[in-house]
Design an enzyme around this catalytic site. Structure first.
Site, PDB file in Angstrom:
ATOM      1  N   MET A   1       5.251  -6.834  -1.083  1.00 36.98           N
ATOM      2  CA  MET A   1       4.083  -7.693  -1.205  1.00 36.98           C
ATOM      3  C   MET A   1       3.109  -7.047  -2.187  1.00 36.98           C
ATOM      4  SD  MET A   1       1.301  -8.833   1.681  1.00 36.98           S
ATOM      5  CE  MET A   1       1.289  -7.254   2.458  1.00 36.98           C
ATOM      6  N   PRO A   2       3.154  -7.441  -3.458  1.00 37.51           N
ATOM      7  CA  PRO A   2       2.224  -6.887  -4.437  1.00 37.51           C
ATOM      8  C   PRO A   2       0.799  -7.393  -4.212  1.00 37.51           C
ATOM      9  CG  PRO A   2       4.062  -8.002  -5.511  1.00 37.51           C
ATOM     10  CD  PRO A   2       4.139  -8.308  -4.055  1.00 37.51           C
ATOM     11  N   ILE A   3      -0.131  -6.488  -4.419  1.00 42.30           N
ATOM     12  CA  ILE A   3      -1.555  -6.834  -4.409  1.00 42.30           C
ATOM     13  C   ILE A   3      -2.127  -6.329  -5.729  1.00 42.30           C
ATOM     14  CG2 ILE A   3      -3.787  -6.533  -3.289  1.00 42.30           C
ATOM     15  CD1 ILE A   3      -2.194  -5.887  -0.690  1.00 42.30           C
ATOM     16  N   ASP A  46       4.487 -14.218  -2.337  1.00 43.94           N
ATOM     17  CA  ASP A  46       4.132 -12.971  -1.657  1.00 43.94           C
ATOM     18  C   ASP A  46       3.195 -12.102  -2.480  1.00 43.94           C
ATOM     19  OD1 ASP A  46       5.736 -13.606   0.507  1.00 43.94           O
ATOM     20  OD2 ASP A  46       7.519 -12.694  -0.399  1.00 43.94           O
ATOM     21  N   PHE A  48      -0.446 -11.263  -4.078  1.00 42.87           N
ATOM     22  CA  PHE A  48      -1.880 -11.486  -3.906  1.00 42.87           C
ATOM     23  C   PHE A  48      -2.602 -10.999  -5.149  1.00 42.87           C
ATOM     24  CE2 PHE A  48      -0.148 -11.297   0.293  1.00 42.87           C
ATOM     25  CZ  PHE A  48      -0.878 -12.218   1.015  1.00 42.87           C
TER      26      PHE A  48
END
Length: 75
Positions: A1-3, A46, A48
């Site tokens: 899940m990259p932010i 996925d 953000f």
């Protein structure tokens, strides 16, 4: 899940500057998500993306606030 966090100056607070539009922010959200999908294979659902607008006087460059730095650079 990259932010991913993008920090930009809040341009609309400076004389003659144009504020970042909703359309530009939407393009950043889409572009960053697409880039992570293309390069890393990450699912855009996925990913953000957080856009933080910082007041220009709260951001420094070269030992000066951004407005002072820009004024010096413009002559």
């Amino acid at each position: 899940m990259p932010i991913v966090t993008i920090q930009i100056t809040r341009e609309g607070t400076l004389p003659g500057a144009k504020a970042t539009t909703i359309e530009q922010k939407e393009a950043l959200h889409a572009g960053v998500s697409d880039l992570l999908h293309t390069v890393l294979g990450k699912d855009p659902e996925d990913t953000f993306v957080i856009i933080q607008e910082v007041e220009p006087e709260d951001w420094g460059r070269g030992g000066q606030s951004v407005p002072a730095w820009r004024k010096r650079r413009s002559g």
